[in-house]
Design a protein around this motif. Sequence first.
Motif, PDB file in Angstrom:
ATOM      1  N   PRO A 216       0.518  -1.314  -0.498  1.00 25.85           N
ATOM      2  CA  PRO A 216       0.035   0.101  -0.018  1.00 25.85           C
ATOM      3  C   PRO A 216       0.730   0.924  -0.030  1.00 25.85           C
ATOM      4  O   PRO A 216       1.963   1.413   0.509  1.00 25.85           O
ATOM      5  N   ALA A 217       0.350   2.101   0.389  1.00 21.69           N
ATOM      6  CA  ALA A 217       0.587   3.654  -0.329  1.00 21.69           C
ATOM      7  C   ALA A 217       1.358   4.426   1.107  1.00 21.69           C
ATOM      8  O   ALA A 217       2.650   4.868   0.946  1.00 21.69           O
ATOM      9  N   THR A 218      -0.007   4.371   2.286  1.00 21.27           N
ATOM     10  CA  THR A 218       0.687   4.892   3.356  1.00 21.27           C
ATOM     11  C   THR A 218       0.184   3.832   4.532  1.00 21.27           C
ATOM     12  O   THR A 218       0.080   2.328   3.958  1.00 21.27           O
ATOM     13  N   MET A 219       0.464   3.864   5.300  1.00 22.19           N
ATOM     14  CA  MET A 219       0.593   2.781   7.052  1.00 22.19           C
ATOM     15  C   MET A 219       0.410   3.661   7.976  1.00 22.19           C
ATOM     16  O   MET A 219       0.610   4.987   7.956  1.00 22.19           O
ATOM     17  N   ARG A 220       0.229   2.457   9.442  1.00 18.53           N
ATOM     18  CA  ARG A 220       0.147   3.646  10.380  1.00 18.53           C
ATOM     19  C   ARG A 220       1.627   3.381  11.180  1.00 18.53           C
ATOM     20  O   ARG A 220       2.047   2.590  10.922  1.00 18.53           O
ATOM     21  N   GLY A 221       2.402   4.238  11.581  1.00 18.91           N
ATOM     22  CA  GLY A 221       3.840   4.460  12.837  1.00 18.91           C
ATOM     23  C   GLY A 221       3.677   4.900  12.953  1.00 18.91           C
ATOM     24  O   GLY A 221       3.108   6.049  13.329  1.00 18.91           O
ATOM     25  N   VAL A 222       4.293   5.281  14.674  1.00 19.72           N
ATOM     26  CA  VAL A 222       4.994   5.577  16.138  1.00 19.72           C
ATOM     27  C   VAL A 222       5.835   6.598  15.292  1.00 19.72           C
ATOM     28  O   VAL A 222       6.818   6.386  14.941  1.00 19.72           O
ATOM     29  N   ILE A 223       5.635   7.766  15.660  1.00 21.49           N
ATOM     30  CA  ILE A 223       6.411   8.636  15.722  1.00 21.49           C
ATOM     31  C   ILE A 223       6.374   9.546  17.420  1.00 21.49           C
ATOM     32  O   ILE A 223       5.381  10.072  18.196  1.00 21.49           O
ATOM     33  N   MET A 224       7.935  10.270  17.614  1.00 22.08           N
ATOM     34  CA  MET A 224       7.807  10.698  18.497  1.00 22.08           C
ATOM     35  C   MET A 224       8.106  12.377  18.537  1.00 22.08           C
ATOM     36  O   MET A 224       9.134  12.428  18.334  1.00 22.08           O
ATOM     37  N   HIS A 225       7.283  13.281  18.730  1.00 20.71           N
ATOM     38  CA  HIS A 225       7.392  14.440  18.292  1.00 20.71           C
ATOM     39  C   HIS A 225       8.158  14.820  19.200  1.00 20.71           C
ATOM     40  O   HIS A 225       9.050  15.970  18.821  1.00 20.71           O
ATOM     41  N   ALA A 226       8.063  14.914  20.574  1.00 17.99           N
ATOM     42  CA  ALA A 226       8.570  15.484  21.581  1.00 17.99           C
ATOM     43  C   ALA A 226       8.557  14.441  22.571  1.00 17.99           C
ATOM     44  O   ALA A 226       8.191  13.363  22.761  1.00 17.99           O
ATOM     45  N   PRO A 227       9.596  14.561  24.298  1.00 21.88           N
ATOM     46  CA  PRO A 227       9.768  13.960  25.124  1.00 21.88           C
ATOM     47  C   PRO A 227       8.121  13.285  26.159  1.00 21.88           C
ATOM     48  O   PRO A 227       7.630  14.891  26.133  1.00 21.88           O
ATOM     49  N   GLY A 228       8.091  12.712  25.967  1.00 19.66           N
ATOM     50  CA  GLY A 228       6.650  12.410  26.592  1.00 19.66           C
ATOM     51  C   GLY A 228       5.844  11.872  25.260  1.00 19.66           C
ATOM     52  O   GLY A 228       4.180  12.319  26.237  1.00 19.66           O
ATOM     53  N   ASP A 229       5.971  12.903  24.438  1.00 16.04           N
ATOM     54  CA  ASP A 229       5.398  12.957  22.865  1.00 16.04           C
ATOM     55  C   ASP A 229       4.394  11.561  21.909  1.00 16.04           C
ATOM     56  O   ASP A 229       5.353  11.890  21.086  1.00 16.04           O
ATOM     57  N   VAL A 230       4.088  10.456  21.611  1.00 16.04           N
ATOM     58  CA  VAL A 230       4.057   9.374  21.395  1.00 16.04           C
ATOM     59  C   VAL A 230       2.708   9.421  20.728  1.00 16.04           C
ATOM     60  O   VAL A 230       1.673   9.564  20.866  1.00 16.04           O
ATOM     61  N   THR A 231       3.062   9.285  19.171  1.00 18.84           N
ATOM     62  CA  THR A 231       1.729   9.308  18.608  1.00 18.84           C
ATOM     63  C   THR A 231       1.950   8.200  16.798  1.00 18.84           C
ATOM     64  O   THR A 231       2.337   7.747  17.528  1.00 18.84           O
ATOM     65  N   VAL A 232       0.360   7.625  17.371  1.00 18.87           N
ATOM     66  CA  VAL A 232       1.083   6.365  15.589  1.00 18.87           C
ATOM     67  C   VAL A 232       0.112   7.628  14.447  1.00 18.87           C
ATOM     68  O   VAL A 232      -1.295   8.184  15.089  1.00 18.87           O
TER      69      VAL A 232
ATOM     70  N   LEU B 291      -0.084  -4.947  22.991  1.00 21.19           N
ATOM     71  CA  LEU B 291      -1.092  -3.901  23.061  1.00 21.19           C
ATOM     72  C   LEU B 291      -0.488  -4.029  21.354  1.00 21.19           C
ATOM     73  O   LEU B 291       0.185  -4.075  20.646  1.00 21.19           O
ATOM     74  N   PRO B 292      -2.139  -3.411  20.574  1.00 22.25           N
ATOM     75  CA  PRO B 292      -1.679  -3.048  19.670  1.00 22.25           C
ATOM     76  C   PRO B 292      -1.018  -2.025  18.821  1.00 22.25           C
ATOM     77  O   PRO B 292      -1.033  -1.055  19.525  1.00 22.25           O
ATOM     78  N   LEU B 293      -0.687  -1.761  18.320  1.00 19.88           N
ATOM     79  CA  LEU B 293       0.230  -0.804  17.306  1.00 19.88           C
ATOM     80  C   LEU B 293      -0.674   0.464  17.923  1.00 19.88           C
ATOM     81  O   LEU B 293       0.202   1.433  18.533  1.00 19.88           O
ATOM     82  N   GLU B 294      -1.613   0.895  17.289  1.00 18.03           N
ATOM     83  CA  GLU B 294      -2.394   2.412  17.617  1.00 18.03           C
ATOM     84  C   GLU B 294      -2.310   2.772  18.783  1.00 18.03           C
ATOM     85  O   GLU B 294      -2.219   3.532  19.268  1.00 18.03           O
ATOM     86  N   GLN B 295      -2.291   1.364  19.650  1.00 15.60           N
ATOM     87  CA  GLN B 295      -1.629   1.601  21.679  1.00 15.60           C
ATOM     88  C   GLN B 295      -0.338   2.267  21.864  1.00 15.60           C
ATOM     89  O   GLN B 295       0.042   1.769  22.729  1.00 15.60           O
ATOM     90  N   ALA B 296       0.213   2.494  20.932  1.00 17.88           N
ATOM     91  CA  ALA B 296       1.721   2.576  21.486  1.00 17.88           C
ATOM     92  C   ALA B 296       1.893   3.796  23.122  1.00 17.88           C
ATOM     93  O   ALA B 296       3.072   3.633  23.391  1.00 17.88           O
ATOM     94  N   ALA B 297       1.459   4.839  22.571  1.00 12.32           N
ATOM     95  CA  ALA B 297       1.900   5.876  23.417  1.00 12.32           C
ATOM     96  C   ALA B 297       0.900   5.034  25.402  1.00 12.32           C
ATOM     97  O   ALA B 297       2.425   5.276  25.733  1.00 12.32           O
ATOM     98  N   GLU B 298       0.153   4.045  24.801  1.00 16.86           N
ATOM     99  CA  GLU B 298      -0.051   3.436  26.486  1.00 16.86           C
ATOM    100  C   GLU B 298       1.422   2.957  26.738  1.00 16.86           C
ATOM    101  O   GLU B 298       1.882   2.339  27.883  1.00 16.86           O
ATOM    102  N   GLY B 299       2.152   2.030  25.655  1.00 13.34           N
ATOM    103  CA  GLY B 299       3.043   1.081  26.268  1.00 13.34           C
ATOM    104  C   GLY B 299       4.203   2.383  26.859  1.00 13.34           C
ATOM    105  O   GLY B 299       4.560   1.460  27.639  1.00 13.34           O
ATOM    106  N   TYR B 300       4.726   3.434  25.872  1.00 18.57           N
ATOM    107  CA  TYR B 300       5.342   3.745  26.494  1.00 18.57           C
ATOM    108  C   TYR B 300       5.195   4.144  27.460  1.00 18.57           C
ATOM    109  O   TYR B 300       6.569   4.696  28.890  1.00 18.57           O
ATOM    110  N   GLU B 301       4.196   4.829  28.016  1.00 17.23           N
ATOM    111  CA  GLU B 301       3.383   4.909  29.280  1.00 17.23           C
ATOM    112  C   GLU B 301       3.943   4.000  29.976  1.00 17.23           C
ATOM    113  O   GLU B 301       4.338   4.108  31.601  1.00 17.23           O
TER     114      GLU B 301
END
Lengths: 348, 348
Positions: free
Chosen positions: A7-23, A324-334
């Motif tokens: 596919p052309a796009t996917m979901r992936g984890v980005i850390m924008h700044a300390p403590g700030d993780v999104t998918v 955890l599912p990839l979508e809940q990565a932020a919870e995993g970091y926490e």
Amino acid sequence: MTTTDIPATMRGVIMHAPGDVTVEDREVPRVVEPTDAVLRVEAACICGSDLWPYRGVQPVEDQPMGHEYVGTVVEVGSAVRDVKVGDFVVGSFCVSDNSCEICTSGFPSRCVNGGFVGGTQAQYTRIPQADGTLVVVPGGKPEDPEVIASLLAASDVLGTGWFGAVAAQAGPGKTIAVVGDGAVGLSAVLAAKALGAERVIAFSRHEDRAALAREFGADVVVAERGDEGAAKVKELTGGLGAHGVVEAVGNQVSMDQAIASCRPGGHVGFVGVSHGVSLDGQSLFFAEVSLLGGPAPVRRFLPDLIDRILAREIDPGKVFTMRLPLEQAAEGYEAMDERRAIKVLLEV
Amino acid sequence: MTTTDIPATMRGVIMHAPGDVTVEDREVPRVVEPTDAVLRVEAACICGSDLWPYRGVQPVEDQPMGHEYVGTVVEVGSAVRDVKVGDFVVGSFCVSDNSCEICTSGFPSRCVNGGFVGGTQAQYTRIPQADGTLVVVPGGKPEDPEVIASLLAASDVLGTGWFGAVAAQAGPGKTIAVVGDGAVGLSAVLAAKALGAERVIAFSRHEDRAALAREFGADVVVAERGDEGAAKVKELTGGLGAHGVVEAVGNQVSMDQAIASCRPGGHVGFVGVSHGVSLDGQSLFFAEVSLLGGPAPVRRFLPDLIDRILAREIDPGKVFTMRLPLEQAAEGYEAMDERRAIKVLLEV
């Protein structure tokens, strides 16, 4: 280039700044160099080292995260020979051609054409030097998710703990101490025992981690830290200290504790990425221990580790105490930051 | 106790304060512990490490000097079994019982019943743990003074350089670099070559020392120091660095230069007693070299070194570029301090 439906796009984890993780939605990476491969990631995870930027100890800005992975090859460059589309593979977090003089001497983590894998906490990832970095799992993708978890562990924490134990020269007749009860330290306990150590001493003051250390083969768990911890190891070894010590934290206290726990002529393997550590030359001189550390040459150990995992001799996937599912990565970091989980597996 | 004619007083070197060395009447030491032996010293010498107190870098007050020696046994304690009155012996500067777990693992320099020899720049000296510390020279006292000088060198500088080369894993196919052109560094050059190193790179900018380095087997002598010196080694090794490096100085510049000259996965043996050296943990982590240093376990190597010297395979006594009677010890200290002599032998 050989390829399959991507596919052309996917979901992936980005850390924008300390403590700030999104998918987020990201472009799927494709082959750039002829030696590249692209994998559909089957499982990824969060590393203790990801917590350094998460906690602001290391700078970070909008960074795709992750360097541990197992996956299925979906695209290979024209120069790739040993890895084929459809192969189920494990690879090191270090890129290596596995053929240069440094690689063949046992240090693919410092390959002259090397570097680091990045962005594996995502649905797809690009792996440079695919033939050298990846190892094909015999028999294809295992059905048992526990085996997949163990193969994922081999990608970094197990391989790193293993390197620590090898650097500490774990083997028959040896007493090996392990400083650090994170996933790498626990993997080092498993490694030391698998390599034949007679006695493994783990340091831990957390009951869940101490329990896993025991399950992985620790004969003694010591709660004391620092000089008191080292004194305890000496007490357990007729005043001499351990034959070998694995340091799997990376701070001043743990490094000093590791060196102080080792007997003269012994070996300290330090695999915790050093942060703010300084070693006094004269103390090190009079400690008279061999010291070896660095990014683990995981690729050196992978074929053996895969064999041991497939034979169910070792079960390193037990370090994943949360999935955890990839979508809940932020919870995993926490959860890892708060030490509620030893290591978090992300189901992709 | 077995004994022979021993006078009551003797001449011996005392360092009263930095720069203040005299030769004085002293009481002849006698057996104290049943494991002791007393030697009539046949030759002694001044060590590079004696210059630390001489230069005021290390505190000193009225100290009998010297820890290198060859001599004839004149008295042994009741528990001494392997060494007899009349034997011509060489010993390490480290005391060792040569039977404890640390000794038998190869580190007699850290014997659990160990310590350091002292006061050998004198006509007589007491050696603790005689059976473990001393090695009897087969065939008795050699007639050739060059052989005696070489045996004396084995007591410390050769043994220490040898340890450095072993710690650097010198052997066939290896390129070994040696930082430091003092007697220990030059001995490390000799050792690396004797152990089969394919290529030895010495660092020196003094023609007399460079010449001896070449005579001892150095294939290349590099004048550059620090980062430039390390860059030169990389240039000579296809960009990789030496397989192994011996550090034989003990300061920050030399230690950094040694680590920077070594390839990832290589070995650094540091045998210069560290003074004011600090190592950054993260730099060491990413250098990914094995590091081993400390007081050299000379006793481990002595039987082999004695054999090689008696067979004239090696001629380490050439480091003694000045010979003086014991009475002129102060002149010897001065000559070494001013680098007019590489190493000074004291004829007793």
